[in-house]
Enzyme design. Structure first.
Site, mmCIF file in Angstrom:
data_model
loop_
_atom_site.group_PDB
_atom_site.id
_atom_site.type_symbol
_atom_site.label_atom_id
_atom_site.label_comp_id
_atom_site.label_asym_id
_atom_site.label_seq_id
_atom_site.Cartn_x
_atom_site.Cartn_y
_atom_site.Cartn_z
ATOM 1 N N ASP A 18 -10.263 40.129 32.057
ATOM 2 C CA ASP A 18 -11.098 38.939 31.852
ATOM 3 C C ASP A 18 -11.068 38.108 33.132
ATOM 4 O OD1 ASP A 18 -12.421 36.686 31.020
ATOM 5 O OD2 ASP A 18 -11.066 36.220 29.361
ATOM 6 N N ASP A 116 -18.162 39.151 32.250
ATOM 7 C CA ASP A 116 -16.861 38.988 32.906
ATOM 8 C C ASP A 116 -15.674 39.612 32.169
ATOM 9 O OD1 ASP A 116 -16.118 37.073 30.949
ATOM 10 O OD2 ASP A 116 -14.992 35.954 32.457
ATOM 11 N N GLU A 117 -15.953 40.444 31.170
ATOM 12 C CA GLU A 117 -14.843 41.060 30.432
ATOM 13 C C GLU A 117 -15.072 42.544 30.246
ATOM 14 O OE1 GLU A 117 -13.742 39.492 26.548
ATOM 15 O OE2 GLU A 117 -14.554 37.563 27.210
HETATM 16 P P1 TTP Z 1 -15.025 33.166 29.364
HETATM 17 O O1 TTP Z 1 -14.291 34.374 29.861
HETATM 18 O O2 TTP Z 1 -14.869 32.764 27.934
HETATM 19 O O3 TTP Z 1 -14.640 31.900 30.244
HETATM 20 P P2 TTP Z 1 -14.306 31.785 31.800
HETATM 21 O O4 TTP Z 1 -14.281 33.109 32.473
HETATM 22 O O5 TTP Z 1 -15.242 30.790 32.401
HETATM 23 O O6 TTP Z 1 -12.887 31.124 31.777
HETATM 24 P P3 TTP Z 1 -11.471 31.804 31.466
HETATM 25 O O7 TTP Z 1 -10.712 31.678 32.745
HETATM 26 O O8 TTP Z 1 -10.893 30.979 30.368
HETATM 27 O O9 TTP Z 1 -11.745 33.236 31.093
HETATM 28 O O10 TTP Z 1 -16.578 33.352 29.615
HETATM 29 C C1 TTP Z 1 -17.083 34.020 30.751
HETATM 30 C C2 TTP Z 1 -18.362 33.369 31.244
HETATM 31 O O11 TTP Z 1 -19.320 33.352 30.193
HETATM 32 C C3 TTP Z 1 -18.184 31.929 31.683
HETATM 33 O O12 TTP Z 1 -17.809 31.814 33.037
HETATM 34 C C4 TTP Z 1 -19.509 31.315 31.371
HETATM 35 C C5 TTP Z 1 -20.073 32.130 30.237
HETATM 36 N N1 TTP Z 1 -19.959 31.384 28.963
HETATM 37 C C6 TTP Z 1 -21.077 30.701 28.483
HETATM 38 O O13 TTP Z 1 -22.143 30.737 29.100
HETATM 39 N N2 TTP Z 1 -20.959 29.994 27.310
HETATM 40 C C7 TTP Z 1 -19.786 29.918 26.599
HETATM 41 O O14 TTP Z 1 -19.717 29.255 25.545
HETATM 42 C C8 TTP Z 1 -18.630 30.631 27.111
HETATM 43 C C9 TTP Z 1 -17.312 30.571 26.364
HETATM 44 C C10 TTP Z 1 -18.787 31.319 28.282
HETATM 45 MG MG MG Z 2 -13.292 34.789 31.650
#
Ligand code: TTP
Ligand code: MG
Length: 363
Positions: A18, A116-117
């Site tokens: 992630d 991103d995962e």
């Molecule tokens: P996430 O992996 O949930 O968040 P993140 O990568 O920004 O932060 P973390 O370090 O906690 O993993 O989501 C990945 C991307 O997806 C994030 O950068 C933006 C997008 N996203 C949205 O557009 N809306 C949302 O509600 C969420 C949770 C994420």
């Molecule tokens: Mg993330």
């Protein structure tokens, strides 16, 4: 009722990768001058009057209590001095595509989740968990060298454990949970951490005095099945860290849509348009949950006599914006609203999604 837990037969080693604060991290990389400042990616805050939500923000902004999904107006109240950016999806898609190429190289099987995962099955690539930890570090280094971005990796004997482990130390984390450590690792964590356990279920479990995954693991499965039906059995399995689902390249989703047949055929335009807005909302929710972007919006109208029309429009850029979806759907519907023609069914669909192989090189 006591049921024997079905232990997975083959030993597997699964990674969940992630990216950290993904959109915001890409923006920071592109703009070194942002360093040390709170960065919020999402809708335009318009001095606190903006509509729409936060897509994500960096950790500095999270210190102010800003979170993904929060109304942008609230984020602005919490930190008006943050740097507010509209999402630059092209940039994120390109970075994502290169990251997925790196991951694919190291995996027997890769299951991508949004931009991103990803889950990786690396069973045939490594000898044991020590070896797996080495591979995870290598992947982290490679992503960092090539993309100047950090990620968190969870390593476990299945997807469930790997997913929970990747969230365990963030950012730039690596958490390895060996098969014999699974129950000890899970036991102290809150039940919300288990996949599928949403807020409502968690609340119901809490009312039963079940707060941690360890608590849940000790409850007799028959009690859970009584309360939650077949999901109860699933919770029982998960609480014991058992998940037999395969890492699989997911079937490509071509479109997301919803339609509804009115209780009674209608020529009430405002009701039809309102319904389109509602359907748009549901479609948008699913698109967001799947972390997709769309480029084409299509509406469907069926008249009382079953004459059916579909009408679509391709937008200039990929978007995940609800307003764009609703506005386009409303415009598309206009020519089909006639006083003398009652409507039986309406539908909204988005297609041309970024996860589509033909449109993007993400997969
Ligand atoms: P996430 O992996 O949930 O968040 P993140 O990568 O920004 O932060 P973390 O370090 O906690 O993993 O989501 C990945 C991307 O997806 C994030 O950068 C933006 C997008 N996203 C949205 O557009 N809306 C949302 O509600 C969420 C949770 C994420
Ligand atoms: Mg993330």
């Amino acid at each position: 009722m006591t049921r024997q837990l079905r232990k997975p037969t083959a030993h597997r080693i699964v990674f969940h990768v992630d990216m950290d604060q993904f959109y915001a991290a890409v923006e920071e990389r592109e703009h070194p001058e942002f360093q040390g400042q709170p960065v919020v990616v999402g809708a335009d805050p318009k001095d606190g009057k903006g509509r729409g939500v936060v897509s994500t923000c960096n950790y500095k902004a999270r210190e102010f209590g800003i979170r993904s999904g929060m109304p942008i107006s609230r984020a602005w109240k919490r930190c008006p001095d943050a740097i507010y950016l509209r999402p630059n999806f092209k940039l994120y898609i390109e970075a994502s595509s290169r990251i997925m190429d790196i991951l694919r190289k190291h995996a027997d099987k890769l299951e991508r989740w949004g931009l991103d995962e990803a889950f990786l099955d690396v069973t045939a690539k490594v000898h044991n968990f020590t070896d797996a930890a080495r591979l995870a570090k290598k992947i982290k280094r490679e992503i960092h060298t090539n993309e100047k971005l950090t990620c968190s990796i969870g390593v476990g004997p299945n997807k469930l454990v790997a997913k929970i482990a990747s969230d365990f130390q963030k950012p730039d984390g690596l958490t390895v949970v060996r098969a014999d450590e699974v129950e000890t690792f899970l036991a102290p964590l809150p039940v919300q951490k288990l996949l599928w356990v949403g807020k409502k279920t968690a609340h119901r479990l809490n009312e039963m005095g079940i707060h941690t995954i360890g608590d849940l693991a000790t409850v007799d499965v028959s009690i859970l099945v009584d309360r939650f039906g077949t999901m109860g059995y699933q919770y029982h399995m998960f609480a014991h860290g058992i998940d037999t689902s395969e890492v699989a390249e997911r079937g490509e989703i071509k479109s997301v849509g919803r339609e509804i047949t009115f209780e009674q055929d209608t020529n009430d335009y405002s009701a039809v348009l309102k319904m389109l807005d509602e359907l748009g909302k549901t479609v948008h929710k699913e698109v967001n949950e799947r972390r997709l972007l769309f480029k084409t919006v299509t509406i469907k109208i069926r008249y009382k006599n079953f004459e059916t029309h579909t009408h679509g429009k391709t937008l200039r850029a990929y978007t995940n914006n609800l307003h764009d979806l609703q506005k386009t759907a409303q415009k598309l519907a206009q020519p089909y609203l006639h006083e003398d023609k009652k409507i039986r069914l309406v539908g909204v669909r988005v297609s041309n999604l970024t996860s589509s192989k033909e449109q993007q090189t993400l997969v």
